[in-house]
Design a protein around this motif. Structure first.
Motif, PDB file in Angstrom:
ATOM      1  N   LYS A 163       1.166  13.363  -2.009  1.00  0.00           N
ATOM      2  CA  LYS A 163       0.746  12.365  -1.169  1.00  0.00           C
ATOM      3  C   LYS A 163       0.194  12.957   0.136  1.00  0.00           C
ATOM      4  O   LYS A 163      -1.069  12.311   0.653  1.00  0.00           O
ATOM      5  CB  LYS A 163       2.019  11.474  -0.842  1.00  0.00           C
ATOM      6  CG  LYS A 163       2.346  10.480  -1.886  1.00  0.00           C
ATOM      7  CD  LYS A 163       3.306   9.655  -1.357  1.00  0.00           C
ATOM      8  CE  LYS A 163       4.686  10.404  -0.940  1.00  0.00           C
ATOM      9  NZ  LYS A 163       5.564   9.331  -0.532  1.00  0.00           N
ATOM     10  N   ARG A 209       0.974  -1.162  -0.157  1.00  0.00           N
ATOM     11  CA  ARG A 209      -0.005  -0.047   0.096  1.00  0.00           C
ATOM     12  C   ARG A 209       0.944   1.153  -0.058  1.00  0.00           C
ATOM     13  O   ARG A 209       0.545   2.078  -0.895  1.00  0.00           O
ATOM     14  CB  ARG A 209      -1.076   0.050   1.146  1.00  0.00           C
ATOM     15  CG  ARG A 209      -2.100  -0.899   1.075  1.00  0.00           C
ATOM     16  CD  ARG A 209      -3.240  -0.699   2.113  1.00  0.00           C
ATOM     17  NE  ARG A 209      -4.409  -1.220   1.695  1.00  0.00           N
ATOM     18  CZ  ARG A 209      -4.684  -2.478   1.922  1.00  0.00           C
ATOM     19  NH1 ARG A 209      -3.822  -3.232   2.801  1.00  0.00           N
ATOM     20  NH2 ARG A 209      -5.907  -3.313   1.533  1.00  0.00           N
ATOM     21  N   HIS A 210       1.866   1.353   0.838  1.00  0.00           N
ATOM     22  CA  HIS A 210       2.707   2.601   0.848  1.00  0.00           C
ATOM     23  C   HIS A 210       3.421   2.735  -0.488  1.00  0.00           C
ATOM     24  O   HIS A 210       3.542   3.810  -1.013  1.00  0.00           O
ATOM     25  CB  HIS A 210       3.942   2.239   1.894  1.00  0.00           C
ATOM     26  CG  HIS A 210       3.496   2.300   3.498  1.00  0.00           C
ATOM     27  ND1 HIS A 210       2.586   3.429   3.743  1.00  0.00           N
ATOM     28  CD2 HIS A 210       3.417   1.437   4.378  1.00  0.00           C
ATOM     29  CE1 HIS A 210       2.353   3.254   5.091  1.00  0.00           C
ATOM     30  NE2 HIS A 210       2.832   2.358   5.352  1.00  0.00           N
ATOM     31  N   SER A 217       1.564   8.224  -6.926  1.00  0.00           N
ATOM     32  CA  SER A 217       1.689   9.944  -6.711  1.00  0.00           C
ATOM     33  C   SER A 217       2.435  10.668  -7.789  1.00  0.00           C
ATOM     34  O   SER A 217       2.105  11.701  -8.157  1.00  0.00           O
ATOM     35  CB  SER A 217       2.051  10.286  -5.358  1.00  0.00           C
ATOM     36  OG  SER A 217       3.247   9.973  -5.217  1.00  0.00           O
ATOM     37  N   LEU A 245      -5.885  -0.119  -4.183  1.00  0.00           N
ATOM     38  CA  LEU A 245      -5.464  -0.307  -2.497  1.00  0.00           C
ATOM     39  C   LEU A 245      -6.590  -1.279  -1.801  1.00  0.00           C
ATOM     40  O   LEU A 245      -6.080  -1.707  -0.771  1.00  0.00           O
ATOM     41  CB  LEU A 245      -5.708   1.205  -1.973  1.00  0.00           C
ATOM     42  CG  LEU A 245      -4.657   2.192  -2.291  1.00  0.00           C
ATOM     43  CD1 LEU A 245      -4.764   3.574  -1.956  1.00  0.00           C
ATOM     44  CD2 LEU A 245      -3.215   1.786  -2.126  1.00  0.00           C
ATOM     45  N   GLY A 262      -3.479  14.998  -1.443  1.00  0.00           N
ATOM     46  CA  GLY A 262      -4.080  14.290  -2.207  1.00  0.00           C
ATOM     47  C   GLY A 262      -4.403  15.226  -3.343  1.00  0.00           C
ATOM     48  O   GLY A 262      -5.187  14.816  -4.473  1.00  0.00           O
ATOM     49  N   VAL A 321       0.876   3.896  -3.072  1.00  0.00           N
ATOM     50  CA  VAL A 321       0.526   5.450  -3.093  1.00  0.00           C
ATOM     51  C   VAL A 321       1.864   6.341  -3.464  1.00  0.00           C
ATOM     52  O   VAL A 321       1.626   7.271  -4.159  1.00  0.00           O
ATOM     53  CB  VAL A 321       0.099   5.742  -1.558  1.00  0.00           C
ATOM     54  CG1 VAL A 321       0.045   7.248  -1.201  1.00  0.00           C
ATOM     55  CG2 VAL A 321      -1.196   5.061  -1.250  1.00  0.00           C
ATOM     56  N   TYR A 360      -5.071   4.819   2.566  1.00  0.00           N
ATOM     57  CA  TYR A 360      -5.053   6.193   2.307  1.00  0.00           C
ATOM     58  C   TYR A 360      -6.017   7.034   2.309  1.00  0.00           C
ATOM     59  O   TYR A 360      -6.817   6.883   1.737  1.00  0.00           O
ATOM     60  CB  TYR A 360      -4.370   6.147   0.938  1.00  0.00           C
ATOM     61  CG  TYR A 360      -3.873   7.726   0.532  1.00  0.00           C
ATOM     62  CD1 TYR A 360      -3.025   8.305   1.094  1.00  0.00           C
ATOM     63  CD2 TYR A 360      -4.373   8.166  -0.757  1.00  0.00           C
ATOM     64  CE1 TYR A 360      -2.525   9.661   0.597  1.00  0.00           C
ATOM     65  CE2 TYR A 360      -4.271   9.578  -1.187  1.00  0.00           C
ATOM     66  CZ  TYR A 360      -3.103  10.054  -0.668  1.00  0.00           C
ATOM     67  OH  TYR A 360      -2.781  11.209  -1.089  1.00  0.00           O
ATOM     68  N   LEU A 401      -5.899   4.244  -8.515  1.00  0.00           N
ATOM     69  CA  LEU A 401      -5.434   4.275  -7.043  1.00  0.00           C
ATOM     70  C   LEU A 401      -6.279   3.532  -5.995  1.00  0.00           C
ATOM     71  O   LEU A 401      -6.091   2.450  -5.501  1.00  0.00           O
ATOM     72  CB  LEU A 401      -5.147   5.668  -6.425  1.00  0.00           C
ATOM     73  CG  LEU A 401      -4.585   5.708  -5.186  1.00  0.00           C
ATOM     74  CD1 LEU A 401      -3.099   5.184  -4.962  1.00  0.00           C
ATOM     75  CD2 LEU A 401      -4.665   7.304  -4.567  1.00  0.00           C
TER      76      LEU A 401
END
Length: 611
Positions: free
Chosen positions: A298, A28-29, A36, A46, A301, A32, A279, A42
């Motif tokens: 990030k 997940r990290h 980004s 996720l 958003g 993102v 997120y 996105l």
């Protein structure tokens, strides 16, 4: 385990549940951070992290085939099949595709950019394995938006009736497709989904309760449910229904997949997931703005794309024009699940009684629009160019054949850039040209868009207004007026040495080419692609000079071929050449799309010099 060290799905099979949970957080990290910078899909990715990990943990790809409906939720699958190091090229020219891609990996077994195909593909894979007596199974991961499409039900109905085949359908239920899901099935899923807190509580109790008691409890619960409830839609179609389960709980998903693996009958696993999980900005987005994104900050958003002052997307121009047009006459919008994509949120806020979202159901939308029109309603049907193809038969038989007036807003017409081959809007011109009675147009700017829209509602035939995935000068505080427009081709630039004809963004390229090459060419705006302005065309052909036609469309049955036909019939013999798309165009920037098609400014100028 570093994500870029994963070369094969087998690399994760020795991990413990705790290690897999850590892996899911790391993914997940990574997603993102990576998206980004590059943009991409996105929120859907996720939400599907645990489902994808569990699939590769329990099954053996590619012997067991994973079929992703649409494919834009396959990023975790790409990581687990050794492509993490390529993510900096995601959706870039000649880089990693944003969808499943046959050329990228042996684990990519089903390409699709359009919703609703996965269960049909699942049935085909299972039948092929049966005919070849081949080992392995197949699993379809289908979103709750895609499951509502007619094609999904056709396939569910047939597969569920065949006891000789056993497949697994994972229903990824996040209560959204791009925008909020609509329709009766969405309400059924809501009832089946139940209370999320109670579902988590039930899963927690299952962890601390002896396995025998859990099995007894589940059987007792099924007895009670069967006594008081009619079967749910999947059970009625012949499937074992498991769920709802927490699709973001790895232990639960793995256990459920192993349970389904042992069954002799086709299974639907109803997995409730959180779109945008991990997120917060994406998880709390109820409008679908984080479904597909460009590069973004990030921490907030917010998009990092530079807003060009005084420029607005053609989608926004058309939706604004539709709002303004309600003061002239009331219209009704039939929307196939693209409220956000076509920028019609403001229209819906102001006129909720004049828009219906029918979900991912383009065929239904077209036939419904026809029936509305034949009963006296002024109808506007917005479709991405690529999605209009899904309703060919309904448009042909229910609208074009009967000369029924429906106004089509064909969004993202032409090159679409990073969405790639399944989303290129290059086939609609020849598609609509193959149908009787259809008027096909494309505005050059915002003013022409307003006037063509007004023309469409004022005439009596099926009417197409195409517009590209581009921005155009536009001042929302000083809207263009709706002025009468004639069936004509304006001359943008006078000249007598050559005649150049195009429409939409192709006109800009021609004007750049003229200013660079200093050729005394007449540039004609063929804003009415069909019917042609024969008066202006004849005047141009009477110059008896070379003619060039530039079309950002697939080169079969388009304007060029109809000009050729006219010239043959009327006895014109001067040289005529064209430039159009001849092959499949993949992902990249719009400029890269033009280069791949050999239709960029450099290629155009070479062709014009040869002419």
């Amino acid at each position: 385990m570093q994500l870029k060290d994963i070369k094969d799905p087998k690399d994760i099979k020795t991990l413990s549940i705790k290690e897999l949970e850590s892996l899911s957080q790391e993914i997940r990290h990574f997603l993102v951070d990576s998206i980004s910078k590059t943009g991409g899909h996105l929120a859907s990715n996720l939400g599907a992290v645990e489902l994808s990990i569990a699939l590769h943990y329990v099954f053996e790809s590619p012997k067991d085939q994973f079929i992703f409906d649409v494919g834009h939720q396959s990023y975790t699958h790409k990581i687990l099949t050794g492509r993490a190091s390529q993510f900096e090229t995601l959706r870039q020219h000649q880089g990693l595709s944003g969808y499943i891609n046959y050329q990228e990996s042996i684990h990519d077994v089903w390409e699709s950019g359009h919703a609703g195909t996965a269960v049909s593909a699942l049935h085909g894979v299972l039948k092929a394995k049966q005919l070849k007596q081949e080992a392995g199974t197949a699993i379809a991961l289908v979103g709750d938006g895609s499951i509502t499409s007619g094609m999904s039900f056709e396939a569910l109905n047939l597969l569920g009736s065949d006891p000789s085949l056993k497949g697994i359908v994972i229903l990824n239920d996040n209560n959204m497709s791009i925008s909020k899901n609509v329709g009766a099935l969405s309400k059924v899923l809501t009832l089946l989904r139940g209370n999320r807190f109670l579902m988590k509580l039930r899963n927690g109790i299952a962890r601390i309760t002896p396995n025998l008691l859990v099995r007894v409890y589940r059987r007792f619960k099924r007895m009670i449910k069967a006594f008081f409830q009619s079967g749910n839609v999947f059970e009625e179609l012949g499937y074992v229904y498991i769920g709802p389960i927490d699709g973001n709980d790895l232990k639960t998903v793995i256990k459920t997949l192993k349970q389904a693996q042992k069954m002799k009958k086709s299974v639907v696993i109803h997995a409730v997931t959180e779109k945008g999980k991990g997120y917060e900005v994406a998880a709390t987005d109820n409008d679908g703005k984080f479904h597909g994104v460009g590069s973004f900050d990030k921490s907030t958003g917010n998009p990092t794309k530079i807003n060009h002052h005084g420029m607005t997307s053609f989608s926004e121009v058309i939706s604004t024009a539709m709002i303004a047009y309600q003061h002239i006459q009331k219209t009704f919008v039939v929307m196939p699940a693209m409220l956000v994509g076509t920028k019609f949120e403001k229209f819906y806020q102001q006129f909720p009684d004049r828009l219906i979202d029918v979900g991912i159901a383009e065929e239904h939308a077209a036939t419904m629009a026809s029936a509305l029109s034949r009963n006296g309603i002024q109808v506007f049907l917005p479709l991405y160019a690529t999605f209009s193809q899904r309703a060919y038969d309904q448009i042909m038989n229910d609208i074009a054949r009967s000369d029924t007036k429906v106004i089509f807003g064909i969004d993202r017409a032409g090159f679409v850039g990073d969405d790639g081959s399944t989303h290129q809007g290059l086939y609609d011109v020849s598609m609509f040209y193959s149908m009787p009675n259809v008027v096909i147009t494309m505005p050059y700017d915002a003013k022409e868009a307003f006037d063509l829209l007004h023309y469409g509602f004022s005439q009596s035939h099926p009417f197409v207004i195409r517009y590209p995935r581009l921005e155009t000068p536009f001042d929302s505080n000083h809207l263009p007026s709706f002025d009468p427009i004639t069936l004509s081709w304006p001359i943008l630039s006078e000249g007598i040495a050559q005649v150049w004809i195009s429409y939409g963004p192709g006109l800009d390229l021609l004007q750049k080419a003229k200013s660079t090459l200093h050729i005394d060419a007449r540039i004609i705006n063929a804003r009415f692609i069909r019917p042609m302005d024969l008066t202006t065309l004849k005047e141009a052909l009477d110059l008896n000079v070379p003619v060039f036609v530039y079309e950002e469309a697939f080169g079969s049955g388009t304007l060029y071929h109809h000009i050729l036909d006219y010239m043959a019939k009327e006895g014109y013999h001067q040289k005529i050449r064209n430039m159009s798309v001849k092959d499949i165009i993949h992902h990249g920037s719009r400029t890269h799309n033009q280069m791949d098609a050999k239709m960029d400014l450099t290629a155009l100028m070479e062709a014009l010099k040869d002419l």
